[in-house]
Structures are given as structure tokens and as C-alpha cells.
Design an enzyme around this catalytic site. Structure first.
Site, PDB file in Angstrom:
ATOM      1  N   ASN A 143      -2.548   2.725   3.542  1.00  0.00           N
ATOM      2  CA  ASN A 143      -1.941   4.111   4.045  1.00  0.00           C
ATOM      3  C   ASN A 143      -2.907   5.216   3.452  1.00  0.00           C
ATOM      4  OD1 ASN A 143       0.428   3.611   5.551  1.00  0.00           O
ATOM      5  ND2 ASN A 143       1.488   2.705   3.623  1.00  0.00           N
ATOM      6  N   ASP A 162       6.788   1.202   1.705  1.00  0.00           N
ATOM      7  CA  ASP A 162       6.441   0.280   0.631  1.00  0.00           C
ATOM      8  C   ASP A 162       7.242   0.524  -0.461  1.00  0.00           C
ATOM      9  OD1 ASP A 162       3.428  -0.993   1.558  1.00  0.00           O
ATOM     10  OD2 ASP A 162       3.874   1.092   2.139  1.00  0.00           O
ATOM     11  N   PHE A 165      -0.496  -0.219  12.916  1.00  0.00           N
ATOM     12  CA  PHE A 165      -1.578   0.029  11.758  1.00  0.00           C
ATOM     13  C   PHE A 165      -2.058  -1.002  11.118  1.00  0.00           C
ATOM     14  CE2 PHE A 165      -2.317   1.689   7.383  1.00  0.00           C
ATOM     15  CZ  PHE A 165      -3.394   2.740   7.676  1.00  0.00           C
ATOM     16  N   ASN A 166      -1.102  -1.798  10.051  1.00  0.00           N
ATOM     17  CA  ASN A 166      -1.599  -2.749   9.344  1.00  0.00           C
ATOM     18  C   ASN A 166      -2.448  -3.953   9.985  1.00  0.00           C
ATOM     19  OD1 ASN A 166      -0.094  -1.838   7.054  1.00  0.00           O
ATOM     20  ND2 ASN A 166       1.688  -2.975   7.334  1.00  0.00           N
ATOM     21  N   HIS A 178       9.809   0.710   7.956  1.00  0.00           N
ATOM     22  CA  HIS A 178       9.106  -0.562   8.269  1.00  0.00           C
ATOM     23  C   HIS A 178       9.325  -1.688   7.431  1.00  0.00           C
ATOM     24  CE1 HIS A 178       7.325   1.542  11.695  1.00  0.00           C
ATOM     25  NE2 HIS A 178       6.734   2.122  10.881  1.00  0.00           N
ATOM     26  N   ASP A 179       8.764  -1.698   6.165  1.00  0.00           N
ATOM     27  CA  ASP A 179       8.361  -2.419   4.997  1.00  0.00           C
ATOM     28  C   ASP A 179       9.441  -3.301   4.629  1.00  0.00           C
ATOM     29  OD1 ASP A 179       5.589  -2.173   5.453  1.00  0.00           O
ATOM     30  OD2 ASP A 179       5.423  -0.681   4.195  1.00  0.00           O
ATOM     31  N   ASP A 183       0.705  -1.098   0.096  1.00  0.00           N
ATOM     32  CA  ASP A 183       0.088  -0.158   0.013  1.00  0.00           C
ATOM     33  C   ASP A 183       0.855   1.173   0.040  1.00  0.00           C
ATOM     34  OD1 ASP A 183       0.933  -0.437   2.623  1.00  0.00           O
ATOM     35  OD2 ASP A 183      -0.776   0.379   3.637  1.00  0.00           O
ATOM     36  N   THR A 236       2.879  -5.988   2.708  1.00  0.00           N
ATOM     37  CA  THR A 236       3.421  -4.838   3.495  1.00  0.00           C
ATOM     38  C   THR A 236       2.341  -3.679   3.831  1.00  0.00           C
ATOM     39  OG1 THR A 236       4.165  -3.537   1.348  1.00  0.00           O
ATOM     40  CG2 THR A 236       5.949  -5.061   2.679  1.00  0.00           C
TER      41      THR A 236
END
Ligand code: BDR
Ligand code: CA
Length: 310
Positions: A39, A15, A165-166, A239-240, A10, A124
Site C-alpha cells: 500500500n 491490514d 491490487f495485491n 478487505h483484509d 502492508d 494481507t
């Protein structure tokens, strides 16, 4: 031999770098990209994935749009980190890659069926598309080598006090995927918060000197500013790409086998990931969870991948 992978994402700043790591790392063979509302809404994430691959000169990788929102809830977005269009910072060029007409789950299914060997799925974003695939085509489970997902945490959250979040966006999808029995690895905030975009990381990436690196530097500038404003973290956690590194360079991320569940009914804890390292619940382990990251090795892999792109 490289590992065939599908990236479901996303974009989103982190990402974007995850896509570049997957496209540029010699250990991975990026077969397809699918997008999900997360996102920012789906129309943006689908366009952004195509922009990110276009900038990097990646050709021949189909990009298909999937779920606009979670299985059973309203979509929650994160413009405060990623900007109104999801890739705040650089001026965005028109993508040169068309949108594949197939729904994401169909592209995933076709890719799994066409591959000579099982394909890994790296997710992700909210894991809705993977859940839709497993719900509609359970016969394809043996064609999936494993699923690696950025989301959750062994500790606290970043979208609510307890939820990442995810995981918060589509906890039902996560529960469905976890129940599939397919090898599953969670790469949560406890480890992605080690992947900090420090000034020296930015300098190293910019030094790659490619078009992708220059575009990425503008993305990271924006991402570090919003992370400073929202979380007081001027070296934003990227993060991703850590989820991609699990497959690209397994020695880079330490994993631990455990029981993993997700909260579906909490009043204050919806989307919290329950990681039972001590076996307190007496349930069978069902997942691998990332517990440590070789930070230098991780960034070296990202810079090397970005250097190989346009
Ligand atoms: C996750 O949420 C999104 O904002 C990022 O792209 C990442 O996938 C981090 O919590
Ligand atoms: Ca993401």
C-alpha cells in the site's frame, strides 16, 4: 486450542483491523508479524504495523520487515486509498514495539521451526515475503499449516479492470506460492466487498469503547472517505480482516475448491486471477476460494476482538 498464525501485511487501514482481529480473537495465537512494501513503501508499512500493535497493547509479538518490492517488478503503491503514510486519518503515535532485526523470511522461518505445531500464514498484502520464504526454505513447507491470502477475485479488479491490487503488485510471487502445494485459500474482492464499513458497523466498533476502537474509528473515517472518492463506495470494503476470519471463525466464510491461476503475461490482464469453477481447463484443483461471507457474524467477531484489546 488456538491456531498459531503469522500475519504478513502492508498496513494499510484494513491490514490494521486484520492485525487486531488476529491479536484479539481467542481462536488465534499471533506468533509474529511481517511486513512488505505494498500500500505504501516498506518503511511505512513496518512502522505502521508496530504502531497498530502498540495502540492495541499487544506485547511479545515480533515484527520484522521483509521485501521492499515485488520479486520481479517495480512496486506499485496505493496512497490514494491509504494516505501518504499508509494510515491516513489519526495522528500516529510513536510505536513502542521495536523492529525485529531479522528479515521477514528469517523471522517466519524461526517461528515455524520453534512452533510445536504447524503454523498458518495469513497474508494481507502482495505475497512476496511468503514466496521468498518458500523459495529459500522449501524444507519448511511441512511446518506451514496453510496459507490464507487476501487478494484476487473471482470477478473483476480494483487496481486495473481485471486485477486486484495485491495480485497486481506481485503476480510472480502468487504463482510461486500456488505452485508449492501448500493448502491455499484466496479471499478475493468478490467476498471482501461484502465487508462494508456501514455507519452501523462504525457505531458498533466505536461502542467497544477501547483505545483501539477510537483509533480504528479515525482510520475508518479516512478509509470510507477515500473509498467514496476513488470507487464511489462510501461504505468502504474492509478487505483484509476477512482473510483472518477464515481461520478465526471458519463458519463465517464459505469456501469452494477450484483451480486457481494468475495472469503473468497479459497486456491488459496482468495480475488477473483465473478461477476455474467449472473445470474448463481440465487442471487439478489447487486452491480454496472464498465465495460468501456471513456479514453479521464477521463484524461481531471484529468488534469482540477489538473489545479485548487495549
Ligand atoms: C487490498 O489492497 C490493499 O489496498 C488492501 O490493504 C487490501 O489488502 C485490497 O485490494
Ligand atoms: Ca493489505
Amino acid at each position: 486450542m488456538s491456531i498459531p498464525v503469522i500475519v504478513d501485511c502492508d498496513p494499510g487501514h484494513d491490514d490494521a483491523v486484520a492485525l487486531w482481529l488476529a491479536a484479539g480473537h481467542p481462536a488465534l495465537d499471533l506468533l509474529a508479524v511481517t511486513t512488505v512494501g505494498g500500500n505504501v513503501p516498506l518503511e511505512h508499512t513496518s512502522r505502521n504495523a508496530r504502531i497498530v500493535l502498540s495502540v492495541a497493547g499487544v506485547e511479545g509479538v515480533p515484527v520484522a520487515a521483509g521485501a521492499a518490492g515485488p520479486l520481479a517488478r517495480e512496486l506499485v503503491t496505493a496512497e490514494w486509498i491509504h494516505g501518504a503514510n499508509g494510515l491516513g486519518g489519526p495522528e500516529l503515535p510513536e510505536p513502542t514495539i521495536p523492529l525485529d532485526p531479522r528479515p521477514a523470511a528469517e523471522l517466519m522461518a524461526d517461528t515455524l521451526e520453534a512452533s510445536a505445531e504447524p503454523v498458518a500464514i495469513i497474508a494481507t498484502g502482495p505475497i512476496t515475503n511468503v514466496a521468498v520464504l518458500l523459495r529459500d526454505r522449501p524444507d519448511l513447507a511441512p511446518r506451514i499449516r496453510e496459507i490464507v491470502w487476501m487478494g484476487g477475485s473471482t470477478e473483476r479488479g480494483n487496481a486495473t479492470p481485471y486485477a486486484e491490487f495485491n495480485a497486481l503488485v506481485d503476480p510472480e510471487a502468487l504463482a510461486l506460492v500456488l505452485s508449492s502445494g501448500i493448502r491455499f485459500t484466496m479471499v478475493g474482492l468478490n467476498v471482501t466487498h461484502l465487508a462494508l464499513v456501514t455507519p452501523s458497523v462504525r457505531a458498533g466498533l466505536a461502542a467497544a469503547g477501547t483505545r483501539t476502537a477510537a483509533f480504528g474509528d479515525e482510520l475508518l473515517d479516512f478509509f470510507c472517505r477515500t473509498n467514496a472518492e476513488v470507487f464511489g463506495m462510501p461504505d468502504g470494503p474492509l478487505h483484509d480482516p476477512v482473510a483472518v476470519a477464515v481461520l478465526a471463525d471458519p463458519g463465517c466464510v464459505r469456501l469452494r475448491r477450484t483451480r486457481l491461476d494468475v495472469e503473468l503475461a497479459g497486456t491488459e490482464t496482468l495480475g488477473a486471477t483465473s478461477v476455474d469453477f467449472d473445470g474448463m481447463l481440465g487442471r487439478e484443483p489447487n486452491a480454496w476460494v472464498a465465495v460468501d461471507l456471513d456479514v453479521e457474524r464477521f463484524w461481531a467477531g471484529v468488534v469482540d476482538a477489538v473489545s479485548r484489546l487495549a
